[in-house]
Design a protein around this motif. Structure first.
Motif, mmCIF file in Angstrom:
data_model
loop_
_atom_site.group_PDB
_atom_site.id
_atom_site.type_symbol
_atom_site.label_atom_id
_atom_site.label_comp_id
_atom_site.label_asym_id
_atom_site.label_seq_id
_atom_site.Cartn_x
_atom_site.Cartn_y
_atom_site.Cartn_z
ATOM 1 N N ILE A 188 0.996 -1.312 0.237
ATOM 2 C CA ILE A 188 -0.006 -0.067 -0.070
ATOM 3 C C ILE A 188 0.889 1.264 0.085
ATOM 4 O O ILE A 188 0.748 2.380 -0.652
ATOM 5 N N LEU A 189 1.913 1.150 0.916
ATOM 6 C CA LEU A 189 2.730 2.676 0.878
ATOM 7 C C LEU A 189 3.257 2.589 -0.532
ATOM 8 O O LEU A 189 3.728 3.739 -0.945
ATOM 9 N N LEU A 190 3.842 1.584 -1.170
ATOM 10 C CA LEU A 190 4.514 1.683 -2.723
ATOM 11 C C LEU A 190 3.284 2.270 -3.615
ATOM 12 O O LEU A 190 3.629 2.575 -4.694
ATOM 13 N N LYS A 191 2.001 1.702 -3.204
ATOM 14 C CA LYS A 191 0.828 2.275 -4.183
ATOM 15 C C LYS A 191 0.887 3.744 -4.200
ATOM 16 O O LYS A 191 0.616 4.515 -5.051
ATOM 17 N N TRP A 192 1.030 4.442 -2.610
ATOM 18 C CA TRP A 192 0.855 5.745 -2.478
ATOM 19 C C TRP A 192 2.102 6.287 -3.147
ATOM 20 O O TRP A 192 2.084 7.418 -3.946
ATOM 21 N N LYS A 193 3.294 5.827 -2.911
ATOM 22 C CA LYS A 193 4.503 6.582 -3.854
ATOM 23 C C LYS A 193 4.259 6.492 -5.458
ATOM 24 O O LYS A 193 4.649 7.659 -6.013
ATOM 25 N N ALA A 194 3.454 5.546 -6.015
ATOM 26 C CA ALA A 194 3.300 5.311 -7.287
ATOM 27 C C ALA A 194 2.213 6.601 -7.698
ATOM 28 O O ALA A 194 2.599 7.255 -8.731
ATOM 29 N N GLN A 195 1.256 6.685 -7.003
ATOM 30 C CA GLN A 195 0.395 7.773 -7.131
ATOM 31 C C GLN A 195 0.954 9.234 -7.145
ATOM 32 O O GLN A 195 0.656 10.031 -8.119
ATOM 33 N N HIS A 196 1.857 9.453 -6.341
ATOM 34 C CA HIS A 196 2.411 10.874 -6.455
ATOM 35 C C HIS A 196 3.547 10.771 -7.741
ATOM 36 O O HIS A 196 3.553 11.929 -7.999
ATOM 37 N N LEU A 197 4.156 9.731 -7.845
ATOM 38 C CA LEU A 197 4.914 10.045 -9.116
ATOM 39 C C LEU A 197 4.028 10.319 -10.377
ATOM 40 O O LEU A 197 4.521 10.977 -11.279
ATOM 41 N N ARG A 198 2.908 9.653 -10.362
ATOM 42 C CA ARG A 198 2.056 9.922 -11.753
ATOM 43 C C ARG A 198 1.655 11.307 -11.525
ATOM 44 O O ARG A 198 1.533 12.021 -12.918
ATOM 45 N N ARG A 199 1.476 11.801 -10.618
ATOM 46 C CA ARG A 199 0.948 13.314 -10.396
ATOM 47 C C ARG A 199 1.981 14.328 -10.790
ATOM 48 O O ARG A 199 1.904 15.185 -11.375
ATOM 49 N N LEU A 200 3.282 13.763 -10.119
ATOM 50 C CA LEU A 200 4.260 14.772 -10.173
ATOM 51 C C LEU A 200 5.032 14.800 -11.540
ATOM 52 O O LEU A 200 5.436 15.797 -12.037
ATOM 53 N N THR A 201 5.071 13.671 -12.166
ATOM 54 C CA THR A 201 5.799 13.621 -13.374
ATOM 55 C C THR A 201 4.541 13.523 -14.632
ATOM 56 O O THR A 201 4.976 13.809 -15.944
ATOM 57 N N GLY A 202 3.328 13.353 -14.477
ATOM 58 C CA GLY A 202 2.346 13.363 -15.319
ATOM 59 C C GLY A 202 2.299 12.027 -16.149
ATOM 60 O O GLY A 202 1.870 11.728 -17.410
ATOM 61 N N ASP A 203 3.200 11.073 -15.768
ATOM 62 C CA ASP A 203 3.543 9.777 -16.550
ATOM 63 C C ASP A 203 2.592 8.657 -15.809
ATOM 64 O O ASP A 203 2.578 8.339 -14.521
ATOM 65 N N LYS A 204 1.608 8.030 -16.543
ATOM 66 C CA LYS A 204 0.682 7.092 -15.970
ATOM 67 C C LYS A 204 1.256 5.787 -15.633
ATOM 68 O O LYS A 204 0.721 4.900 -15.161
ATOM 69 N N ARG A 205 2.591 5.605 -16.291
ATOM 70 C CA ARG A 205 2.996 4.272 -16.075
ATOM 71 C C ARG A 205 3.791 3.840 -14.766
ATOM 72 O O ARG A 205 4.032 2.575 -14.794
ATOM 73 N N TYR A 206 3.835 4.640 -13.929
ATOM 74 C CA TYR A 206 4.299 4.456 -12.579
ATOM 75 C C TYR A 206 3.109 3.625 -11.971
ATOM 76 O O TYR A 206 2.002 3.951 -11.680
ATOM 77 N N ARG A 207 3.665 2.248 -11.256
ATOM 78 C CA ARG A 207 2.674 1.400 -10.638
ATOM 79 C C ARG A 207 3.212 0.626 -9.425
ATOM 80 O O ARG A 207 4.284 0.313 -9.613
ATOM 81 N N GLY A 208 2.660 0.714 -8.278
ATOM 82 C CA GLY A 208 2.867 0.006 -7.222
ATOM 83 C C GLY A 208 2.596 -1.436 -7.668
ATOM 84 O O GLY A 208 1.719 -1.775 -8.336
ATOM 85 N N GLY A 209 3.195 -2.646 -6.940
ATOM 86 C CA GLY A 209 3.103 -3.906 -7.327
ATOM 87 C C GLY A 209 1.497 -4.287 -7.173
ATOM 88 O O GLY A 209 1.074 -5.135 -8.058
ATOM 89 N N ILE A 210 0.925 -3.717 -6.154
ATOM 90 C CA ILE A 210 -0.380 -4.161 -5.846
ATOM 91 C C ILE A 210 -1.503 -3.668 -7.112
ATOM 92 O O ILE A 210 -2.588 -4.233 -7.020
ATOM 93 N N GLU A 211 -0.939 -2.646 -7.507
ATOM 94 C CA GLU A 211 -1.847 -2.131 -8.508
ATOM 95 C C GLU A 211 -1.975 -2.745 -10.173
ATOM 96 O O GLU A 211 -2.811 -2.764 -10.795
ATOM 97 N N ILE A 212 -0.822 -3.373 -10.055
ATOM 98 C CA ILE A 212 -0.931 -4.300 -11.654
ATOM 99 C C ILE A 212 -1.007 -5.588 -11.318
ATOM 100 O O ILE A 212 -1.223 -6.616 -12.360
ATOM 101 N N ARG A 213 -1.392 -6.230 -10.019
ATOM 102 C CA ARG A 213 -1.868 -7.560 -9.692
ATOM 103 C C ARG A 213 -3.455 -7.557 -10.215
ATOM 104 O O ARG A 213 -3.986 -6.755 -9.886
ATOM 105 N N LYS A 214 -3.558 -8.682 -10.946
ATOM 106 C CA LYS A 214 -5.068 -8.967 -11.294
ATOM 107 C C LYS A 214 -5.882 -9.923 -10.611
ATOM 108 O O LYS A 214 -6.988 -9.969 -11.044
ATOM 109 N N THR A 215 -5.429 -10.480 -9.705
ATOM 110 C CA THR A 215 -6.041 -11.226 -8.725
ATOM 111 C C THR A 215 -7.398 -10.497 -7.980
ATOM 112 O O THR A 215 -6.800 -9.690 -7.146
#
Length: 611
Positions: free
Chosen positions: A350-377
């Motif tokens: 969850i903390l890495l998901k938060w980190k990815a969310q901030h990186l997406r906002r700060l860089t405008g690049d939507k490809r940053y993802r935490g491991g839990i966000e790309i898990r399809k289960t």
């Protein structure tokens, strides 16, 4: 509240990191320009025929890949810094510059290629293709976010000792108050049965059904905490547990009381399942040698303090027995406020998901993802697994079967003492209802005395770590290093039961069974800590399912045994009841010694325990 502030701090930390890594990107681009100038530029302009000179193969590949991925670079990820920099140098596109004459081309970095270069330059970012489970490579590259370095301030294991200790204490208070709630009704059975007009055995269901609710809640708490984080689950389930405490306190009948107690137990099970994960979030395996006993002590003190407090409410002439629920509710409310105000989120995904969310906002690049966000289960699938995997592991895994049996017997003794102390100290020694509750202080002293073993276990753990390092840098300490607690303290349980059973007589001082109870408290905590830590180290990724299995079995069986304990003590007598329990626990003392010798061979045959 603390989670909100923590989330905001992440943004400031990442802004500082981006400033540092922007300088890296500028340096990489300058290196690229210098490299091209020394080679007279790989892209030459020819005005004689309007043709463009050949571009080197790497640059063509990068450009074609950008076109396929919708103007996103898909440069392969590498682990070495030098290779990452080299890859970033070719991460450009050919874009017409309007200031040049017709027929001329100029290489202009686009936003997409700049973002990809930044992704490669950022420390702790893995640029890779999506796996089949993540949607496949046709969806493009994904920037998987990890910790920046070992001392990343966002990583809970990098926080200061005081901050992690405070978070552990809050978890301990949660476990303690829920344990308190499980046992408090056992102290007011005579008053409640009189008001509801039921038998003693029927009213003891208020304690047993709460524990059965514990077992049911253990199966669903884990998957939810792995989806939304630890804190939301602690806060939500504690609030619901308190709502049903109100219902139990105001219940007009036994059936209403039992229904509310069951659901209160089900929602109160969260700390029993999630706290072990939270401790793993905060402390590395070496540090858990002293961190886990802190939590375990409070978890066991809760159900031991409850009869001490409840006994005085039971015999009070001014306060109703229902105040046992109200005092539990007040204490739970205070702890819930503490959780909301000061407990930080600790679940790494969850903390890495938060980190990815901030990186997406700060860089405008939507490809940053935490491991839990790309898990399809999906959550539904994880809940189904949570229901069947613990049962499957209990059937198939010798470690789970034997340690589950050991801990179940320990809990049977512990919770049947809630009713059994009445036969020992009230019937034999003539103590009042309140003073019988005070006799649980003996077990509390025993639980706290386990702290004396912490230095010895730290020493043994360091010895085992040194031996593992001598075998190779990648060799991990075997889980059998966690068995010392039970090997030392396990024999204390049958000894204490035989001692208490055959000296609890009117012609022998009351201090004899009280001293025996000290030894029992020491033994149960040793077995509990060994069981939890050995299973966590043995099963790692499947530890949550393994612990859920043991939690389900021990609470359901011990809850049911509370109903049997009253007629058992009454018909068999104190001496024979404790002799039977002591004999069973005496056989189980051999379990940690057996696993110390044969544990590695057993784990090699398991499909859940990694080698």
């Amino acid at each position: 509240m603390q989670s909100v502030l923590q989330y905001r701090r992440f943004r400031k930390i990442l802004e500082a990191q981006l400033e540092r890594d922007d300088e890296k990107v500028a340096g990489l681009r300058q290196q690229r320009r210098n490299h091209r100038s020394t080679k007279n530029s790989p892209l030459a302009l020819r005005k004689d025929g309007g043709d463009v000179a050949a571009v080197d193969d790497d640059e063509n590949a990068a450009q074609e890949d950008d076109t396929r991925q919708g103007n996103f670079s898909t440069t392969p990820s590498t682990t070495s810094s030098s290779t990452r920099h080299a890859t970033a140098e070719i991460d450009i596109e050919q874009t017409p510059d309007p200031d040049l004459e017709a027929g001329d081309l100029h290489i202009v970095p686009t936003q997409s290629t700049t973002g990809t270069t930044l992704g490669h330059a950022l420390t702790g970012i893995e640029v890779r293709d999506r796996t089949t489970k993540e949607g496949g490579s046709e969806l493009g590259k994904v920037f998987v976010v990890a910790w920046e370095h070992e001392k990343d301030p966002m990583n809970p294991q990098s926080w200061g000792f005081a901050r992690r200790t405070t978070a552990t204490m809050v978890l301990s208070f949660i476990g303690g108050i829920v344990g308190f709630a499980s046992a408090i009704d056992s102290a007011i059975i005579p008053q409640a049965m009189e008001e509801f007009g039921v038998s003693e055995v029927a009213e003891s269901l208020a304690t047993g059904i709460f524990m059965i609710g514990f077992g049911a809640g253990a199966l669903i708490a884990g998957p939810f905490s792995e989806t939304v984080g630890r804190n939301p689950i602690y806060i939500l389930t504690m609030a619901l547990y308190m709502v049903f405490l109100v219902g139990a306190g105001a219940a007009p009948s036994l059936s209403a009381q039992l229904a509310c107690r069951f659901f209160s137990g089900m929602f109160g099970a969260t700390p029993l399942v999630c706290a072990g994960g939270s401790l793993s979030d905060l402390w590395n395996p070496a540090e858990r040698v002293f961190a886990f006993p802190m939590f375990a002590c409070f978890s066991f003190l809760g159900p031991l303090i409850a009869p001490l407090v409840g006994g005085w409410f039971g015999e009070s002439e001014t306060l109703s027995w229902r105040w046992t629920e109200w005092i539990t509710l007040i204490a739970s409310g205070i702890i819930l406020i503490v959780v909301v105000l000061i407990q930080p989120e600790t679940y790494h995904p969850i903390l890495l998901k938060w980190k990815a969310q901030h990186l997406r906002r700060l860089t405008g690049d939507k490809r940053y993802r935490g491991g839990i966000e790309i898990r399809k289960t999906p959550l539904a699938m994880r809940l189904v697994r949570a229901l069947y995997r613990p049962v499957l592991m209990f059937i198939q895994e010798p470690i789970i079967i034997l340690f589950g049996l050991y801990l179940t017997v320990v809990y049977i003794v512990l919770f049947t003492f809630l009713t059994g102390y009445t036969f020992i100290f009230t019937d034999i020694y003539g103590l009042s209802q309140g003073m019988t509750g005070v006799c649980f202080v003996g077990q509390m002293v025993g639980v706290l005395s386990c702290g004396a073993l912490i230095p010895l276990n730290v020493h043994l753990r360091k010895r085992d770590i040194a031996r593992a390092k001598a075998l190779g840098p990648d060799v991990k300490v075997a889980p059998e290093s966690r068995l010392y607690w039970a090997m030392i303290g396990g024999p204390a349980i049958p000894i204490s039961l035989f001692w208490m059973g055959w000296t609890a007589r009117p012609d022998i001082s009351i201090w004899s069974p009280l001293l025996a109870s000290v030894l029992f408290g020491f033994g149960i905590l040793c077995v509990f800590m060994t069981t939890y830590q050995y299973i966590i180290d043995s099963y790692e990724v499947y530890a949550a399912s393994a612990l859920a299995s043991i939690t389900l079995i021990r609470y359901v069986i011990s809850g049911a045994m509370i109903e049997i304990s009253i007629p058992f003590y009454r018909n068999m007598g104190v001496a024979y009841t404790l002799t039977i329990l002591g004999s069973i626990s005496g056989i189980l003392v051999l379990i940690p010694f057996a696993f110390y010798k044969y544990g590695p061979a057993i784990r090699r045959k398991s499909k859940y325990a990694p080698e």
